[in-house]
Design an enzyme around this catalytic site. Structure first.
Site, PDB file in Angstrom:
ATOM      1  N   HIS A 183      78.868  31.179  55.627  1.00 40.90           N
ATOM      2  CA  HIS A 183      77.511  31.170  56.179  1.00 40.90           C
ATOM      3  C   HIS A 183      77.489  30.525  57.556  1.00 40.90           C
ATOM      4  CE1 HIS A 183      78.013  27.269  54.175  1.00 40.90           C
ATOM      5  NE2 HIS A 183      77.196  26.801  55.093  1.00 40.90           N
TER       6      HIS A 183
HETATM    7  P1  5GP Z   1      77.748  23.660  54.841  1.00 41.86           P
HETATM    8  O1  5GP Z   1      77.864  22.172  54.761  1.00 41.86           O
HETATM    9  O2  5GP Z   1      78.546  24.288  53.727  1.00 41.86           O
HETATM   10  O3  5GP Z   1      78.086  24.229  56.184  1.00 41.86           O
HETATM   11  O4  5GP Z   1      76.220  23.990  54.640  1.00 41.86           O
HETATM   12  C1  5GP Z   1      75.631  24.154  53.410  1.00 41.86           C
HETATM   13  C2  5GP Z   1      74.143  23.978  53.622  1.00 41.86           C
HETATM   14  O5  5GP Z   1      73.476  24.485  52.476  1.00 41.86           O
HETATM   15  C3  5GP Z   1      73.694  22.511  53.777  1.00 41.86           C
HETATM   16  O6  5GP Z   1      73.064  22.346  55.026  1.00 41.86           O
HETATM   17  C4  5GP Z   1      72.732  22.293  52.608  1.00 41.86           C
HETATM   18  O7  5GP Z   1      71.604  21.531  52.968  1.00 41.86           O
HETATM   19  C5  5GP Z   1      72.339  23.699  52.223  1.00 41.86           C
HETATM   20  N1  5GP Z   1      72.047  23.897  50.815  1.00 41.86           N
HETATM   21  C6  5GP Z   1      72.700  23.365  49.745  1.00 41.86           C
HETATM   22  N2  5GP Z   1      72.166  23.833  48.604  1.00 41.86           N
HETATM   23  C7  5GP Z   1      71.166  24.682  48.966  1.00 41.86           C
HETATM   24  C8  5GP Z   1      70.247  25.474  48.214  1.00 41.86           C
HETATM   25  O8  5GP Z   1      70.232  25.500  46.997  1.00 41.86           O
HETATM   26  N3  5GP Z   1      69.372  26.241  48.928  1.00 41.86           N
HETATM   27  C9  5GP Z   1      69.348  26.228  50.297  1.00 41.86           C
HETATM   28  N4  5GP Z   1      68.444  27.002  50.903  1.00 41.86           N
HETATM   29  N5  5GP Z   1      70.197  25.485  51.027  1.00 41.86           N
HETATM   30  C10 5GP Z   1      71.087  24.722  50.366  1.00 41.86           C
END
Ligand code: 5GP
Ligand code: ZN
Length: 143
Positions: free
Chosen positions: A100
């Site tokens: 993502h």
């Molecule tokens: P990463 O750290 O993997 O780049 O980003 C993951 C993002 O997903 C984080 O910013 C976190 O706040 C978000 N996130 C985690 N769980 C959920 C969820 O259940 N729904 C949504 N919309 N965002 C989420």
């Protein structure tokens, strides 16, 4: 589809989200823990752990959509800048292992951080998603 993946559940509409934009290949919705109001996540519909397992066309599509969302966020929120971030591996700060991209509005003088500690307020997230959804569908980036 991967078991125990929250983003796969969101794509399959088994888990809720605040939706902003859809394509055949991607879903864009608000981050539940916004680093700033309007923080969007663009996810591939197909599950890939990260950039190393994602296909070039999926990566290209996410890149294309990130441009549209960056324009929508900037026009709608009149922010000073837009950060686009993509993390791979725990060492890089990745916390959800489904490929993502973050699109985060930025304002002068505010601290840079990708991850926030507190969840957004549901009514505010709902209103923000509606605004960005309307804006994203009212514009084209290929003209
Ligand atoms: P990463 O750290 O993997 O780049 O980003 C993951 C993002 O997903 C984080 O910013 C976190 O706040 C978000 N996130 C985690 N769980 C959920 C969820 O259940 N729904 C949504 N919309 N965002 C989420
Ligand atoms: Zn997944």
């Amino acid at each position: 589809m991967s078991d125990d993946c929250i983003f796969c559940d969101i794509v399959a509409e088994k888990a809720p989200c605040y939706p902003v934009h859809e394509t055949r290949y991607t879903r864009t919705f608000l981050d539940l823990f916004p680093a700033a109001p309007g923080h969007c996540l663009i996810v591939t519909r197909r599950h890939f752990d990260d950039i190393f397992s994602a296909t070039p066309d999926a990566i290209g599509m996410v890149g294309h959509v990130s441009t549209l969302i960056a324009h929508a966020v900037r026009e709608e929120l009149q922010c000073d800048g837009v950060g686009i971030y993509q993390l791979n591996g725990a060492a890089a700060g990745q916390t959800v292992f489904h490929y993502h991209m973050h699109v985060i509005p930025r304002w002068n003088g505010e601290e840079l951080d990708i991850h926030a500690r507190s969840p957004g307020v549901p009514e505010e997230l709902e209103a923000m998603a509606a605004r960005l959804n309307k804006r994203a569908y009212s514009m084209r980036v290929d003209e």
